[in-house]
Design an enzyme around this catalytic site. Structure first.
Site, mmCIF file in Angstrom:
data_model
loop_
_atom_site.group_PDB
_atom_site.id
_atom_site.type_symbol
_atom_site.label_atom_id
_atom_site.label_comp_id
_atom_site.label_asym_id
_atom_site.label_seq_id
_atom_site.Cartn_x
_atom_site.Cartn_y
_atom_site.Cartn_z
ATOM 1 N N TYR A 1 -30.816 53.977 -28.839
ATOM 2 C CA TYR A 1 -31.002 53.101 -30.002
ATOM 3 C C TYR A 1 -32.496 52.856 -30.206
ATOM 4 O O TYR A 1 -33.329 53.346 -29.443
ATOM 5 C CB TYR A 1 -30.204 51.798 -29.815
ATOM 6 N N GLY B 1 -17.183 47.846 -17.294
ATOM 7 C CA GLY B 1 -16.844 47.928 -18.707
ATOM 8 C C GLY B 1 -15.367 48.197 -18.858
ATOM 9 O O GLY B 1 -14.519 47.294 -18.821
ATOM 10 N N CYS C 1 -10.011 53.530 -25.669
ATOM 11 C CA CYS C 1 -11.090 52.550 -25.844
ATOM 12 C C CYS C 1 -12.107 53.123 -26.823
ATOM 13 O O CYS C 1 -11.986 52.917 -28.034
ATOM 14 C CB CYS C 1 -11.689 52.144 -24.501
ATOM 15 N N GLU D 1 15.578 58.782 -12.329
ATOM 16 C CA GLU D 1 14.644 59.906 -12.484
ATOM 17 C C GLU D 1 15.250 61.161 -11.837
ATOM 18 O O GLU D 1 15.717 61.112 -10.700
ATOM 19 C CB GLU D 1 13.298 59.541 -11.829
HETATM 20 C C1 FMN Z 1 -15.658 51.017 -26.109
HETATM 21 C C2 FMN Z 1 -17.023 50.997 -25.485
HETATM 22 C C3 FMN Z 1 -18.084 50.440 -26.182
HETATM 23 C C4 FMN Z 1 -19.350 50.361 -25.592
HETATM 24 N N1 FMN Z 1 -20.356 49.700 -26.263
HETATM 25 C C5 FMN Z 1 -21.534 49.457 -25.626
HETATM 26 C C6 FMN Z 1 -22.499 48.598 -26.210
HETATM 27 O O1 FMN Z 1 -22.300 48.033 -27.284
HETATM 28 N N2 FMN Z 1 -23.658 48.403 -25.526
HETATM 29 C C7 FMN Z 1 -23.905 48.981 -24.318
HETATM 30 O O2 FMN Z 1 -24.971 48.776 -23.740
HETATM 31 N N3 FMN Z 1 -22.984 49.785 -23.737
HETATM 32 C C8 FMN Z 1 -21.805 50.020 -24.346
HETATM 33 N N4 FMN Z 1 -20.838 50.765 -23.722
HETATM 34 C C9 FMN Z 1 -21.099 51.312 -22.374
HETATM 35 C C10 FMN Z 1 -20.560 50.358 -21.289
HETATM 36 O O3 FMN Z 1 -21.243 49.145 -21.276
HETATM 37 C C11 FMN Z 1 -20.655 50.992 -19.892
HETATM 38 O O4 FMN Z 1 -21.990 51.166 -19.541
HETATM 39 C C12 FMN Z 1 -19.936 52.324 -19.784
HETATM 40 O O5 FMN Z 1 -18.668 52.253 -20.386
HETATM 41 C C13 FMN Z 1 -19.772 52.759 -18.337
HETATM 42 O O6 FMN Z 1 -19.210 51.749 -17.556
HETATM 43 P P1 FMN Z 1 -17.641 51.656 -17.203
HETATM 44 O O7 FMN Z 1 -17.271 52.915 -16.496
HETATM 45 O O8 FMN Z 1 -17.535 50.448 -16.343
HETATM 46 O O9 FMN Z 1 -16.920 51.538 -18.487
HETATM 47 C C14 FMN Z 1 -19.574 50.890 -24.302
HETATM 48 C C15 FMN Z 1 -18.501 51.480 -23.632
HETATM 49 C C16 FMN Z 1 -17.238 51.530 -24.206
HETATM 50 C C17 FMN Z 1 -16.102 52.133 -23.437
HETATM 51 S S1 SF4 Z 2 -8.331 54.056 -22.314
HETATM 52 FE FE1 SF4 Z 2 -8.835 55.217 -20.478
HETATM 53 S S2 SF4 Z 2 -11.072 55.016 -20.314
HETATM 54 FE FE2 SF4 Z 2 -10.414 53.503 -21.782
HETATM 55 S S3 SF4 Z 2 -10.204 51.652 -20.583
HETATM 56 FE FE3 SF4 Z 2 -8.186 52.618 -20.610
HETATM 57 S S4 SF4 Z 2 -8.100 53.940 -18.819
HETATM 58 FE FE4 SF4 Z 2 -10.227 53.346 -19.134
#
Ligand code: FMN
Ligand code: SF4
Length: 639
Positions: free
Chosen positions: A174, A317, A348, A410
């Site tokens: 960004y 996240g 997601c 099942e």
């Molecule tokens: C639906 C979604 C929206 C996201 N939006 C942002 C965001 O607005 N800002 C940001 O810094 N990271 C964003 N991320 C990245 C997450 O903060 C995070 O770094 C990433 O999903 C990896 O972590 P996790 O495996 O715990 O999800 C987003 C991730 C997802 C899945």
């Molecule tokens: S849809 Fe898949 S990647 Fe997204 S939160 Fe659920 S398990 Fe995680």
């Protein structure tokens, strides 16, 4: 050896704001805002539930400081006072639920969506984003001054709205990260070139915000951009050191930019906890708290990171979309019951990309907290569920949670259906967590009687005489009716996945959807020479953007050949005959693997016996596992 989870629950201070434990909800734009950038009741309920379940601090998805700097219609904004009341309602709700809340402040730069804003994006240099493909304008010094002021004004509004901290977005390509990265910043003035110059504008923004608000100001930064001429860890460490001197109070570590999108929201093929070594390097260079995110989906991994001191906090996240009770379950010693995110991205971010709000493949209630509360059924029923694949298990679990007595039948020895198969593909082992979770949950519920190795038929249904019958008998592979299809050189994708010892020299995989691509990769990993044949103009059409990017790269690296726009006409001893607009061509192969989809199993003989009867999942209409789980869940709520 038992894991010590206690350190996770040691409080920590970020610039004087005390957090009750070490788990942050990572910022996620979940597409739940009202159009125009306002807070919605849906978003409040979603965040409130996570706060009420012991997440120490929630960081919002990115909040836009300027109309041209937004990426989605539903993304929150702070460029006008009109946004303050909604934001205040959100912070009040999270505070009442016992949590803290931080605001992530951002400008999307060249990664903004011109389609949504109707405005030309602005950027350090006039280079289109590889994904958004817009037409950005190079920022003048006057633009730089104006945007800096917008960040300050936005931050003041966010402080007024009651946020506990302000996180400045210096990650993911960004605007501010765009200035930091030589990949997107090609300026030759005082804002481009060496690190001091590239950091100048982001630093001005951060310092101005710090001077203008009383709440702690933190940053989120991509520790590594994973692009050759992008921003790398050595410079990031230097940036963190400088910004620490300037007064930031914590550093949240992320990765990537839109030029390397899979590193931003990592699919399951990327290793769990891959950012921990980067966070550790940053932590060794600064004194303020460091927070690490990225594929940390196991409670034991959270504990290991905190116990080892590699990072002070962990940001979760997607794992908190999947299981809002992640933290509470650890606290109560029930970590074995956590539903774990499998990084499939299917419900997601893939939802958000297509303009829907985020939910979850495993937890269809996610994002729907406002509409769906699981309540005990008014009348207890005897429910028979046929088929323990994703749809059947989700239905059985929900029915049992609502107090019904359930018989789950099942035909196979194991529960899980097609999920077990999906997890057999290379890099897809995380899929097994879905099967494990549902298997564990249905086994843990006393009011589910599980019968495996039992083929349900009309006699069994009559004998059990349930009040409600849920038929979730799944699907079977489509066998196209072409000459030679019965040959000994023809196999289904399922057969290939189950028999790892099968290694033909040259293989043709017919069908280039997810199953075909996974099967091709599997065969290539066994050393076979593989060609995918797809009758549509492109392969991987049924796969979300990020997973598709990774999969196509993997296929290329594995030297899998791809033929599109041709139809299977005939299978011969030597391979296959293809047809395109009446013209035939030959393709040699020792084995032909069919991955042309599935069709619903015939369940007519099971129907019409029980008055309240539902056919769900693939047995009704073949779809993705996420659709099957959602359907099972919704039927479970209805019975
Ligand atoms: C639906 C979604 C929206 C996201 N939006 C942002 C965001 O607005 N800002 C940001 O810094 N990271 C964003 N991320 C990245 C997450 O903060 C995070 O770094 C990433 O999903 C990896 O972590 P996790 O495996 O715990 O999800 C987003 C991730 C997802 C899945
Ligand atoms: S849809 Fe898949 S990647 Fe997204 S939160 Fe659920 S398990 Fe995680």
């Amino acid at each position: 050896m038992s894991v010590d989870f206690s350190k996770i629950f040691e409080p920590i201070s970020i610039g004087g704001v005390t957090l009750k434990n070490r788990i942050m909800m990572s910022p996620m734009e979940v597409g739940m805002g009202e159009s125009g950038g306002f807070v919605s009741e849906r978003l409040i309920e979603y965040m409130k539930e996570r706060a009420a379940n012991d997440v120490a601090i929630i960081i919002t998805g990115s909040i836009g400081v300027s109309p041209e700097g937004r990426g989605l219609a539903t993304q929150l904004s702070c460029y006008d006072d009109k946004f303050i009341p909604g934001l205040k309602k959100l912070t009040d709700a999270v505070h009442e639920a016992g949590g803290k809340i931080g605001a992530q402040i951002y400008h999307a730069g060249r990664q903004a969506s011109e389609q949504i804003t109707g405005l030309q994006p602005i950027a350090p240099s006039p280079i289109p984003c590889p994904i958004m493909q817009g037409n950005p304008r190079e920022m003048t010094e006057e633009d730089i001054r104006i945007v800096r002021q917008k960040f300050v004004d936005g931050a003041k509004r966010l402080e007024k709205a009651g946020f506990d901290i302000i996180e400045v977005h210096l990650a993911h390509g960004y605007l501010l990260h765009g200035f930091l990265s030589p990949f997107s910043n090609k300026r030759t003035d005082q804002y481009g070139g060496n690190l001091e110059n590239r950091l100048r504008f982001p630093r001005q923004v951060v310092k101005s915000i710090i001077e203008s608000v009383k709440v702690p100001v933190t940053i989120r930064i991509s520790a590594e951009e994973f692009i050759e001429d992008g921003l790398h860890i050595d410079e990031v460490i230097e940036i963190c050191r400088i910004l620490e001197q300037d007064g930031i109070k914590a550093i949240s570590v992320s990765a990537g930019s839109y030029g390397s999108l899979p590193w931003v929201i990592q699919p399951m093929m990327i290793e769990r906890g891959f950012l921990v070594p980067y966070a550790e390097k940053i932590k060794n260079a600064v004194k303020i708290p460091v927070i690490v995110a990225g594929r940390i989906n196991q409670p034991e991994m959270v504990a290991e990171i905190i116990n080892s001191g590699k990072s002070d906090m962990v940001a979760l996240g997607r794992p908190l979309i999947t299981d809002p009770e992640f933290v509470r379950k650890i606290k109560e010693g029930k970590q074995d019951r956590i539903a774990k995110c499998i990084a499939c991205n299917q419900r997601c971010i893939d939802n958000v990309f297509i303009g829907k709000h985020a939910s979850c493949l495993i937890n269809p209630r996610a994002g729907n907290e406002i509409d769906i509360v699981i309540q005990k059924a008014a009348v207890k029923k005897k429910v028979m569920v046929i088929g323990a694949g994703p749809a059947g298990m989700a239905a059985a679990k929900t029915c049992a949670e609502r107090g019904h007595d359930v018989i789950l039948v099942e035909a196979m020895r194991e529960l899980g259906g097609k999920i077990s198969l999906a997890s057999a593909a290379p890099g897809k082992s995380e899929f097994a967590l879905t099967g494990e979770y549902y298997t564990r949950e249905v086994r843990a519920l006393d009011n589910i009687n599980i019968k495996t190795d039992v083929k349900a038929d009309s006699d069994l249904i009559k004998k059990e005489a349930p009040d409600t019958l849920i038929i979730a008998a799944g699907s079977q592979p489509v066998i196209p009716p072409v000459e030679g299809i019965e040959g000994e050189n023809v196999f289904t994708a399922e057969e290939i996945m189950l028999d790892k010892s099968f290694v033909p020299n040259k293989v043709v995989v017919v069908g280039g959807g997810l199953v075909g691509c996974d099967t091709a990769l599997e065969l290539a990993s066994r050393g076979c020479e593989v060609t995918i044949v797809e009758m549509m103009p492109e392969i991987a059409r049924d796969i979300g953007l990020i997973v598709k990017m990774v999969l196509l790269k993997e296929l290329e690296e594995a030297q899998v050949k791809v033929i599109t726009g041709k139809r299977l006409k005939k299978v011969t001893q030597e391979g296959i005959i293809l047809e395109e607009e009446g013209k035939e061509s030959q393709l040699a192969g020792d084995a032909v693997v069919l991955a042309v989809g599935y069709r619903s199993r015939n369940v007519e003989s099971l129907k019409g016996i029980v008055k309240e009867e539902y056919v769900i999942g693939d047995a009704r209409e073949v779809a993705k596992a996420s659709d099957a789980i959602e359907e099972g869940f919704l039927i479970g709520l209805k019975v």
